[in-house]
Design a protein around this motif. Structure first.
Motif, short mmCIF file in Angstrom:
data_model
loop_
_atom_site.label_atom_id
_atom_site.label_comp_id
_atom_site.label_asym_id
_atom_site.label_seq_id
_atom_site.Cartn_x
_atom_site.Cartn_y
_atom_site.Cartn_z
N LYS A 237 0.85 -1.19 0.00
CA LYS A 237 0.00 0.00 0.00
C LYS A 237 0.89 1.24 0.00
CE LYS A 237 -3.94 -1.83 2.59
NZ LYS A 237 -3.60 -2.53 3.85
N THR A 238 0.35 2.33 -0.55
CA THR A 238 1.13 3.57 -0.64
C THR A 238 1.62 4.05 0.72
OG1 THR A 238 -0.24 4.14 -2.52
CG2 THR A 238 1.15 5.88 -1.64
N GLU A 239 0.73 3.97 1.76
CA GLU A 239 1.14 4.46 3.08
C GLU A 239 2.32 3.64 3.61
OE1 GLU A 239 -2.85 3.18 3.64
OE2 GLU A 239 -2.12 3.95 1.75
N GLU A 240 2.22 2.34 3.39
CA GLU A 240 3.30 1.45 3.85
C GLU A 240 4.63 1.85 3.21
OE1 GLU A 240 2.96 -3.16 4.74
OE2 GLU A 240 1.64 -2.52 3.13
N VAL A 241 4.58 2.09 1.91
CA VAL A 241 5.80 2.46 1.20
C VAL A 241 6.32 3.80 1.71
CG1 VAL A 241 6.82 2.96 -1.05
CG2 VAL A 241 5.12 1.15 -0.84
N ASN A 242 5.38 4.72 1.97
CA ASN A 242 5.77 6.01 2.53
C ASN A 242 6.51 5.83 3.85
OD1 ASN A 242 5.11 8.03 0.77
ND2 ASN A 242 2.95 8.04 1.38
#
Lengths: 381, 199
Positions: free
Chosen positions: B37-42
């Motif tokens: 997920k994008t948040e995880e990558v962030n």
């Protein structure tokens, strides 16, 4: 140890071979440059983890081929069968495995198959440069003592490291403070190398003397004495080494390499009171070199309680008939022998007449099927 | 071969630079990132940045620290006066995982190796000498690896500290616990016999 069989793919000029061997004498005949020595080299590869002829492993790969493979099936003296494999791909390193399990470092393979090899260059062993005699002792000791092998590797590493420091001084005029620590390491390992070598020489020199007496009755007795370059008196080796390093310090810093240590040592060889190197005849030097090698086999046997494999590359064609018979009397069917020769006629009878002896002939890397020679039967060449 | 995706290729190449990561693993990790997920990558990216930004070396012992001094140096329950010298921080964490050693540490960040261009001045030694001089150290345990370079470094340290009268020791070498003789290589057995102790 007995090498029961070998399989080879693309090793130098041997594109494919599967040979089984006798536990006593294996005779490999053929004209020059046909592949006799290549077979010994392939067997010996498993003893050293690399070729005894070259440090460039790509040379053992058959020209134009992409990989080399060799498998040795052995039986230890305790009757355990095992197999060793080596492979090499173009631009890769040699990989080895024991019973199918990859081994990480080649030092694991040294000593697995105790080996003695006599190559034509070894006729210089007794009379040539000291390096050959140091290698002789190091290689014997490394095969019977893993601790010696590890000390030897450490010593060489320390020597390299220390030489870089000395080189730095020679180039810049600045000496780093850590040289003392490297000195001490060099001294500690160096002393162990000397004591390991002396121990090995003690073992081989007596056997070699007995052997020479046996083949040259009445000859002056053979004596071999370790000549420590930094400790001629032979006492307190570590201290002597320390002092010697101190003494060569100015020279070392000028030239940029280590100038004292067991890597300058030698073995002095005497017949009676006369130095062999200076006063011995060519024939004597040759025979002494041969008994030194055969004594190596006896020493390994004694210390390891494992029979070594004896590889003799073309030693008989250099000897006259009488000397050949005498050396033949020292060979033993107690060990497994591999003997190369241009033809069987120069071989002493013991090698062809012992029961179970096997004869291979080789031409252009192709081996004829192994022929068992029976006692008393004439031998074709 | 970048599948027309130079960014993905770049990511794979970055992973490949890490120790123990080959082409295949690098690809697997890269595809795993794409699946995240994008948040995880962030979070992941932010952590990478912050790790580099905020974690530095302890001024006293060279251990990793988020502030001027590391957790161990700040820990008042630690025995002062005993130092364990290690090659790198990873070794410190291995020793810590035993929960037995309660003294302090000193990280060298390397060992003497002229072949690799590492000399005494490249190691965290000036600070070590200063600590021995100023901190009332009773014992220095040199836990560098038992390699030619580690041994030489230990020897160098023991000589460097000679004039301070501090006790310099080296961890014992011998048979591993819970093992049996048959599994120990003969070099280790030889060394263990040399270092035998009376019972």
């Amino acid at each position: 140890m007995i090498v029961r069989a070998i399989e080879i793919r693309n090793f130098r000029n041997i594109s494919r071979a599967a040979l089984s061997f006798s536990g006593t004498f294996n005779l490999i005949t053929g004209r020059n440059a046909q592949g006799k020595t290549n077979l010994l080299e392939a067997i010996h590869l498993f003893s050293l983890g690399r070729s005894f002829r070259t440090r460039r492993s790509e040379e053992i790969l058959m020209f134009g081929e992409d990989y080399m493979f060799a498998r040795l099936s052995c039986k230890s003296d305790s009757s355990v069968d095992f197999r060793l494999e080596m492979s090499l791909e173009r631009e890769g390193n040699i990989k080895a495995s024991i019973n199918g399990k990859r081994i990480s470092g080649m030092s694991e393979i040294i000593g697995v198959i105790p080996t003695v090899i006599f190559t034509p260059g070894d006729v210089m062993l007794a009379s040539g440069p000291p390096g050959g005699r140091r290698t002789y002792l190091d290689y014997t000791a490394a095969q019977v003592s893993p601790a010696f092998l590890s000390d030897l590797k450490s010593y060489r590493k320390i020597l390299k490291q220390r030489n870089v420091l000395l080189k730095g001084y020679a180039d810049t005029g600045r000496m780093s403070g850590e040289i003392d620590a490297w000195d001490e390491q060099l001294v500690e390992k160096g002393a162990k190398i000397v004591s390991g070598r002396k121990d090995m020489l003690g073992e081989t020199s007596l056997v070699a003397a007995d052997m020479l007496e046996e083949i040259l009755p009445g000859s002056e007795p053979l004596r071999m004495v370790y000549e420590c370059s930094f400790d001629p008196e032979g006492n307190g080796t570590a201290d002597a080494f320390r002092k010697a390093l101190h003494a060569v310090r100015p020279g070392e810093r000028r030239r940029g390499h280590t100038m004292a240590g067991p890597h300058y040592d030698d073995v002095a060889i005497y017949l009676g009171k006369t130095g062999l190197r200076r006063y011995g005849s060519q024939g004597r030097k040759r025979l002494v070199a041969i008994v030194m090698k055969l004594a190596q086999a006896a020493a390994i046997m004694k210390r390891r309680a494992e029979r070594p494999v004896v590889l003799l590359d073309d030693i008989f064609s250099e000897l006259d008939a009488e000397a050949s018979t005498r050396v033949g009397s020292l060979l033993s069917d107690k060990y497994q022998n591999f003997i190369t020769s241009p033809g069987t006629e120069v071989l002493p009878r013991v090698t062809t007449e012992t029961s179970g002896a096997v004869l291979y002939s080789v031409a252009s890397g192709v081996f004829s099927s192994g022929k068992e020679l029976r006692c008393g039967v004439g031998v074709e060449t | 071969m970048d599948y027309g995706l130079p960014l993905l290729r770049a990511l794979i190449e970055h992973f490949r630079k890490l120790p123990g990561i080959g082409e295949k693993t690098a690809k697997r990790l890269s595809f795993a990132i794409l699946d995240m997920k994008t948040e995880e990558v962030n979070d992941f990216a932010e952590t990478l940045l912050q790790v580099k930004k905020r974690i530095g070396f302890c001024r006293r012992c060279g251990n990793l620290a988020e502030s001027e001094f590391c957790q161990i140096c700040n820990d008042k329950s630690r025995t002062e006066g005993i130092l364990c010298v290690v090659e790198r921080t990873a070794d410190l964490y291995i020793l810590e995982s035993t929960h037995q050693y309660r003294g302090c540490y000193h990280v060298l960040h390397g060992v003497l190796s002229p072949l690799d261009g590492v000399g005494a001045e490249d190691l965290n030694l000036v600070e070590l000498e200063k600590r021995v001089r100023e901190e009332n150290i009773r014992e220095v345990i040199v836990a560098t690896n038992p390699s030619v370079e580690g041994d030489t470094t230990a020897l160098y340290i023991s000589r460097m500290l000679e004039k301070y009268g501090v006790k310099v020791t080296r961890p014992a070498r011998g048979l591993p616990l819970g093992s049996s003789l048959e599994f120990v290589d003969s070099g280790t057995i030889t060394r263990a016999l040399e270092n035998r102790e009376s019972i």
